[in-house]
Design a protein around this motif. Structure first.
Motif, PDB file in Angstrom:
ATOM      1  N   ARG B  45       0.840  -1.205   0.000  1.00 24.89           N
ATOM      2  CA  ARG B  45       0.000   0.000   0.000  1.00 24.89           C
ATOM      3  C   ARG B  45       0.868   1.245   0.000  1.00 24.89           C
ATOM      4  O   ARG B  45       0.685   2.161   0.814  1.00 24.89           O
ATOM      5  CB  ARG B  45      -0.945  -0.025   1.197  1.00 24.89           C
ATOM      6  CG  ARG B  45      -2.091  -0.994   0.965  1.00 24.89           C
ATOM      7  CD  ARG B  45      -3.094  -0.919   2.060  1.00 24.89           C
ATOM      8  NE  ARG B  45      -4.268  -1.705   1.716  1.00 24.89           N
ATOM      9  CZ  ARG B  45      -5.295  -1.893   2.540  1.00 24.89           C
ATOM     10  NH1 ARG B  45      -5.290  -1.353   3.735  1.00 24.89           N
ATOM     11  NH2 ARG B  45      -6.321  -2.609   2.155  1.00 24.89           N
ATOM     12  N   ASP B  46       1.822   1.269  -0.892  1.00 21.26           N
ATOM     13  CA  ASP B  46       2.695   2.428  -1.040  1.00 21.26           C
ATOM     14  C   ASP B  46       1.939   3.484  -1.844  1.00 21.26           C
ATOM     15  O   ASP B  46       1.622   3.274  -3.017  1.00 21.26           O
ATOM     16  CB  ASP B  46       3.981   1.990  -1.754  1.00 21.26           C
ATOM     17  CG  ASP B  46       5.006   3.108  -1.832  1.00 21.26           C
ATOM     18  OD1 ASP B  46       4.609   4.292  -1.855  1.00 21.26           O
ATOM     19  OD2 ASP B  46       6.208   2.797  -1.898  1.00 21.26           O
ATOM     20  N   HIS B  47       1.646   4.603  -1.215  1.00 19.54           N
ATOM     21  CA  HIS B  47       0.814   5.616  -1.875  1.00 19.54           C
ATOM     22  C   HIS B  47       1.545   6.403  -2.957  1.00 19.54           C
ATOM     23  O   HIS B  47       0.918   7.188  -3.665  1.00 19.54           O
ATOM     24  CB  HIS B  47       0.236   6.574  -0.834  1.00 19.54           C
ATOM     25  CG  HIS B  47      -0.897   5.988  -0.060  1.00 19.54           C
ATOM     26  ND1 HIS B  47      -1.838   6.743   0.589  1.00 19.54           N
ATOM     27  CD2 HIS B  47      -1.260   4.695   0.156  1.00 19.54           C
ATOM     28  CE1 HIS B  47      -2.725   5.948   1.180  1.00 19.54           C
ATOM     29  NE2 HIS B  47      -2.390   4.701   0.942  1.00 19.54           N
ATOM     30  N   LEU B  48       2.848   6.216  -3.073  1.00 21.94           N
ATOM     31  CA  LEU B  48       3.596   6.949  -4.111  1.00 21.94           C
ATOM     32  C   LEU B  48       4.031   6.054  -5.260  1.00 21.94           C
ATOM     33  O   LEU B  48       4.547   6.538  -6.267  1.00 21.94           O
ATOM     34  CB  LEU B  48       4.853   7.590  -3.492  1.00 21.94           C
ATOM     35  CG  LEU B  48       4.621   8.604  -2.378  1.00 21.94           C
ATOM     36  CD1 LEU B  48       5.952   9.047  -1.787  1.00 21.94           C
ATOM     37  CD2 LEU B  48       3.846   9.803  -2.898  1.00 21.94           C
ATOM     38  N   ARG B  49       3.882   4.746  -5.063  1.00 21.73           N
ATOM     39  CA  ARG B  49       4.330   3.794  -6.084  1.00 21.73           C
ATOM     40  C   ARG B  49       3.250   2.757  -6.288  1.00 21.73           C
ATOM     41  O   ARG B  49       3.291   1.679  -5.730  1.00 21.73           O
ATOM     42  CB  ARG B  49       5.628   3.098  -5.643  1.00 21.73           C
ATOM     43  CG  ARG B  49       6.823   4.041  -5.527  1.00 21.73           C
ATOM     44  CD  ARG B  49       8.005   3.390  -4.835  1.00 21.73           C
ATOM     45  NE  ARG B  49       8.957   4.387  -4.384  1.00 21.73           N
ATOM     46  CZ  ARG B  49       8.819   5.073  -3.240  1.00 21.73           C
ATOM     47  NH1 ARG B  49       7.801   4.860  -2.428  1.00 21.73           N
ATOM     48  NH2 ARG B  49       9.717   5.992  -2.913  1.00 21.73           N
ATOM     49  N   CYS B 223     -13.092  -1.683   1.806  1.00 21.96           N
ATOM     50  CA  CYS B 223     -11.881  -0.995   2.249  1.00 21.96           C
ATOM     51  C   CYS B 223     -11.617   0.238   1.385  1.00 21.96           C
ATOM     52  O   CYS B 223     -12.333   0.521   0.437  1.00 21.96           O
ATOM     53  CB  CYS B 223     -10.679  -1.953   2.255  1.00 21.96           C
ATOM     54  SG  CYS B 223      -9.802  -2.050   0.683  1.00 21.96           S
ATOM     55  N   GLN B 224     -10.576   0.961   1.728  1.00 19.72           N
ATOM     56  CA  GLN B 224     -10.315   2.269   1.098  1.00 19.72           C
ATOM     57  C   GLN B 224      -9.187   2.205   0.064  1.00 19.72           C
ATOM     58  O   GLN B 224      -8.728   3.225  -0.421  1.00 19.72           O
ATOM     59  CB  GLN B 224      -9.953   3.292   2.195  1.00 19.72           C
ATOM     60  CG  GLN B 224     -11.052   3.545   3.200  1.00 19.72           C
ATOM     61  CD  GLN B 224     -11.196   2.414   4.219  1.00 19.72           C
ATOM     62  OE1 GLN B 224     -10.227   1.756   4.569  1.00 19.72           O
ATOM     63  NE2 GLN B 224     -12.408   2.175   4.673  1.00 19.72           N
ATOM     64  N   HIS B 225      -8.734   0.995  -0.253  1.00 24.62           N
ATOM     65  CA  HIS B 225      -7.607   0.855  -1.179  1.00 24.62           C
ATOM     66  C   HIS B 225      -7.968  -0.096  -2.311  1.00 24.62           C
ATOM     67  O   HIS B 225      -7.344  -1.135  -2.477  1.00 24.62           O
ATOM     68  CB  HIS B 225      -6.378   0.299  -0.460  1.00 24.62           C
ATOM     69  CG  HIS B 225      -5.705   1.262   0.460  1.00 24.62           C
ATOM     70  ND1 HIS B 225      -6.089   1.481   1.745  1.00 24.62           N
ATOM     71  CD2 HIS B 225      -4.630   2.070   0.257  1.00 24.62           C
ATOM     72  CE1 HIS B 225      -5.296   2.378   2.318  1.00 24.62           C
ATOM     73  NE2 HIS B 225      -4.402   2.759   1.429  1.00 24.62           N
ATOM     74  N   PRO B 232      -7.451  -6.943   0.129  1.00 20.33           N
ATOM     75  CA  PRO B 232      -6.964  -7.611   1.345  1.00 20.33           C
ATOM     76  C   PRO B 232      -7.689  -8.918   1.648  1.00 20.33           C
ATOM     77  O   PRO B 232      -7.139  -9.756   2.371  1.00 20.33           O
ATOM     78  CB  PRO B 232      -7.219  -6.575   2.449  1.00 20.33           C
ATOM     79  CG  PRO B 232      -8.266  -5.663   1.910  1.00 20.33           C
ATOM     80  CD  PRO B 232      -8.092  -5.657   0.420  1.00 20.33           C
ATOM     81  N   THR B 379      -6.820   8.586  -2.289  1.00 23.21           N
ATOM     82  CA  THR B 379      -5.965   8.778  -1.113  1.00 23.21           C
ATOM     83  C   THR B 379      -5.605  10.259  -0.992  1.00 23.21           C
ATOM     84  O   THR B 379      -5.629  10.994  -1.984  1.00 23.21           O
ATOM     85  CB  THR B 379      -4.658   7.975  -1.234  1.00 23.21           C
ATOM     86  OG1 THR B 379      -3.937   8.464  -2.362  1.00 23.21           O
ATOM     87  CG2 THR B 379      -4.926   6.482  -1.407  1.00 23.21           C
ATOM     88  N   PRO B 380      -5.236  10.712   0.208  1.00 22.65           N
ATOM     89  CA  PRO B 380      -4.896  12.133   0.374  1.00 22.65           C
ATOM     90  C   PRO B 380      -3.795  12.595  -0.579  1.00 22.65           C
ATOM     91  O   PRO B 380      -3.894  13.676  -1.162  1.00 22.65           O
ATOM     92  CB  PRO B 380      -4.453  12.217   1.836  1.00 22.65           C
ATOM     93  CG  PRO B 380      -5.240  11.137   2.520  1.00 22.65           C
ATOM     94  CD  PRO B 380      -5.310  10.011   1.515  1.00 22.65           C
ATOM     95  N   ILE B 381      -2.770  11.778  -0.782  1.00 22.88           N
ATOM     96  CA  ILE B 381      -1.683  12.250  -1.654  1.00 22.88           C
ATOM     97  C   ILE B 381      -2.133  12.265  -3.112  1.00 22.88           C
ATOM     98  O   ILE B 381      -1.734  13.147  -3.874  1.00 22.88           O
ATOM     99  CB  ILE B 381      -0.380  11.427  -1.459  1.00 22.88           C
ATOM    100  CG1 ILE B 381       0.773  12.022  -2.269  1.00 22.88           C
ATOM    101  CG2 ILE B 381      -0.563   9.975  -1.799  1.00 22.88           C
ATOM    102  CD1 ILE B 381       1.140  13.444  -1.931  1.00 22.88           C
TER     103      ILE B 381
END
Ligand SMILES: Cc1cc2nc3c(=O)[nH]c(=O)nc-3n(C[C@H](O)[C@H](O)[C@H](O)COP(=O)(O)OP(=O)(O)OC[C@H]3O[C@@H](n4cnc5c(N)ncnc54)[C@H](O)[C@@H]3O)c2cc1C
Lengths: 139, 552
Positions: B45-49, B223-225, B232, B379-381
């Motif tokens: 769950r890497d939000h940048l990659r 879930c949120q991802h 998951p 996601t926030p980012i």
């Protein structure tokens, strides 16, 4: 703390990041771990920017001394913001060895990445930025 | 005797179906994949990659290093990649590369699983609208009715949830979806108000997600991802947990990962003999088969055909009419972001739930149109990088407070636009630049057709209208520009038609010049609908491989 920056550069970096995302009743960038994010990235994906970061911090301090006779980190929050607004508009007095506005735009991006991305990246300590915006991870 | 009855190259949407249908019919199958099999933890769950926000790389492949492509700078408005003469060398996460994924399951490992059938009109765009200058718009050689039985199979055998009664833009469903639609998050109720105020028909987004336990796996836990990440609880249905396990369980299929097919081996007389591959250790192997199915995705299937040139076909296999790699298309995804007076966010994922098909066809003065939906949880980012309003300060207390006060009050509406194919939007190979295996890389050039940009601008306006009618107090979003499209919805590079002068594959997706070479991915799509393409890719692959089995 770091082989990348000396003590005064680190002080300048902390002040810079905290001007971009200042503390209020939620932590600012530095306390939230954006510095850790950045130091990690500068040895990883952003390794090619090590020198540019050092240049930028050096010039930022030079600019602060030119205008206020003090290091950037010793300026008031308002004076730091004003100075960065000028840099954004390329209005600089000291002699800069790096293109100020363009690099500053990158620093803004890196700071946001550290603050708002997942804590696994080193910033957003204990998910504090997510608590602030209300992004709850339940599953 | 051949090593295998069939080799399938690529384990994504089309390749998974092809391997399952062939293996379950008793054929011995070798399924080859250049990427790895990824666990939930490996996708992470890497939000940048990730496959949604790839600032520093992807989570479902390909790796940053060793997989370059080159791009004509005229194809992309921003300077991207490393410059080399008149071209740019791109790594997979750099804009313009047109990545989908590289792992077992490919995009289906991390997709949103929006499961759309194309509309009947989408298969006959030229007849419906005429052919605009500079485009290669054409009808498919098959119709909605030809694909319908396979759409139903995808819905039941891979597993789609939805509400068939809400799909009023399509002919009435003979079979409902096997599972009801996912629960509506609060924001969709807000967007429902907008649809009602405008008098637009709303529908529930069908998704390749278990809303109830299905096929031995549990239901979605909201879930949120979802989009861009792995599930998951394994409730999202992709090739990695449906078709590929079934192929393997039949006992007739072997899967090899981290092997790159370099070229096709040809025998005399218009048949392929098998493939030549390179292992992760750099070893070359030749493997023979009676049938070869290419499922590498639209860019890489074209690249493989072009890299397989022979004395008989010096321009590449199947490229006698200079059609391989042309008509590259994907989906412009116009839309807008809205700020609402109330909180929209309730954390109930995946999020994308409500859509309208009011504008897929019948828009005066336009060729086709597109679908619009609300968005999966952002996601926030991702919000900060992609959706942040241009007139709000990006740093300082005001920026922090904007995020704090508004993250939960924001949502975007957007959707895929039916692109008007341009024959000059194309994939070629570039012998001057090699990947980690030493294979010439894909070179991308051309742009979208101006009609695509026009439709995208129109759809953006409709998204703004929907947001405002739902109560948005502020709306923003970029104007579409002209650039080369492809990306995660890439299609069209091995066009399907009975006439070899204008196409690469026939009505059953067999390469015209070869008796035993088939394409089962998005490449044969003549046009790509105004919908996310994966259900059509899977349905078409099903039809193709069933035909192979029936005519063995
Ligand atoms: C984040 C994300 C969200 C998405 N959401 C949706 C959605 O909601 N709805 C929808 O319809 N679509 C969605 N998609 C798109 C969907 O995943 C693609 O349309 C689909 O996977 C394409 O199928 P394909 O068979 O054409 O190719 P792919 O699925 O891309 O499969 C190609 C495979 O071949 C392998 N390969 C390529 N060349 C070689 C070679 N030479 N040797 C060995 N292996 C090779 C690749 O590594 C890859 O695994 C999404 C994609 C992503 C990434």
């Amino acid at each position: 703390m770091s082989a990348l920056f000396d003590e005064s550069q680190l002080r300048c970096l902390a002040a810079l990041l905290d001007t971009l995302i200042p503390p209020d009743d939620f932590p600012g960038a530095w306390q939230a771990g954006v510095g850790d994010y950045l130091l990690r990235q500068l040895q990883g994906d952003l390794a090619n920017l090590q020198t540019s970061y050092r240049d930028f911090l050096r010039c930022l301090d030079a600019e602060a001394r030119c205008l206020h006779k003090r290091d950037f980190a010793d300026l008031s929050a308002d004076a730091r913001s004003d100075l960065l607004h000028r840099i954004e508009k390329q209005q600089v007095t000291a002699s800069w060895t790096i293109e100020p506005g363009e690099f500053f735009a990158q620093v803004i991006e890196h700071c946001g990445e550290g603050f708002y991305s997942d804590p696994g990246n080193g910033g957003n300590r204990e998910g504090i930025a997510w608590q602030m915006v209300g992004f709850e991870v339940r599953g | 005797m051949s090593d295998y009855d069939a080799i399938v190259v690529g384990s994504g949407a089309g390749g998974g179906v092809a391997a399952a249908v062939l293996a379950q019919a008793g054929k011995s199958v070798l399924l080859l994949e250049r990427g790895r099999a990824l666990s939930f933890e490996q996708v992470g769950r890497d939000h940048l990659r990730n496959q949604r926000l790839a600032i520093y790389g992807h989570n479902a492949g390909p790796d940053i290093e060793g997989n370059p492509r080159t791009l004509d700078p005229a194809s992309f408005p921003m300077p991207v990649g490393e410059r080399q003469g008149e071209q740019r060398i791109l790594r997979p996460h750099e804009p313009g590369y047109q990545n989908n994924a590289a792992c077992v399951g490919s995009g289906t490992r991390v997709y949103a699983g929006q499961a759309w059938r194309f509309m009947p009109q989408d298969f006959r765009m030229a007849s419906e609208y005429g052919v605009p200058a500079g485009s290669s718009l054409a009808d498919w050689p098959i119709s909605y009715a030809d694909l319908l039985p396979y759409y139903e199979r995808v819905e039941w055998e891979i597993g789609v949830c939805g509400d068939h009664r809400s799909m009023t833009h399509l002919p009435a469903y003979a079979r409902p979806y096997p599972m009801p639609a996912l629960p509506l998050p609060h924001k969709s109720n807000v967007h429902r108000r907008g649809l009602d105020a405008l008098g637009w028909q709303g529908l529930r987004v069908p998704r390749l997600i278990n809303s109830l336990p299905y096929n031995g796996r549990p239901a979605c836990i909201n879930c949120q991802h979802c989009v861009g990440y792995a599930c998951p609880v394994d409730a999202k249905n992709g090739s990695h947990n449906t078709t590929i396990p079934r192929a393997l369980q039949s006992g007739n299929c072997s899967l090899r990962t981290e092997v790159m097919v370099e070229r096709l081996m040809c025998s005399a007389g218009g048949a392929v003999a098998g493939v030549q591959l390179i292992t992760a250790d750099g070893l070359r192997e030749s493997i023979s088969a009676d049938v070869v199915v290419l499922s590498c995705g639209a860019v890489e299937t074209a690249r493989l055909l072009l890299n397989s040139a022979t004395a008989q076909e010096p321009g590449g296999i199947g490229n006698g009419s200079d059609q391989v790699g042309r008509h590259l298309q994907g989906h412009y995804y116009p839309g807008a972001v809205g700020l609402f007076p109330e909180q929209l966010y309730d954390g109930v994922g995946p999020g994308c739930s409500l859509a309208t098909c009011e504008f897929n066809h019948g828009n005066a003065g336009l060729i086709g149109g597109g679908m619009l939906t609300d968005e999966d949880i952002v996601t926030p980012i991702t919000f900060w990088k992609r959706d942040y309003p241009p007139d709000v300060p990006r740093w300082g207390l005001a920026a922090k407070q904007f995020m704090r006060n508004n993250f939960r009050r924001i949502n975007d509406i957007k959707g895929p636009v039916q692109e008007i194919p341009n024959p000059d939007a194309r994939v070629q190979v570039n012998p001057a630049v090699r990947d980690r295996y030493g294979i010439p890389v894909a070179h991308l050039s051309g742009t979208s057709h101006p009609e695509t940009v026009r439709t995208a601008s129109f759809m953006r306006e409709r998204a703004i209208e929907w947001l405002r009618a739902s109560g948005a107090i502020k709306v923003w979003g970029r104007q579409p520009q002209q650039y080369l499209s492809g990306g995660q919805h890439q299609a069209g590079t091995c066009r399907m038609d009975e006439d070899p002068a204008h196409s690469v594959v026939d009505n059953f997706c067999r390469v015209h010049s070869q008796s035993n070479l088939f394409v089962a991915d998005a490449s044969p799509h003549v046009t790509n609908g105004g919908f996310n393409p994966v259900e059509t890719i899977m349905a078409l692959a099903w039809r193709t491989t069933e035909h192979i089995v029936a005519n063995w």
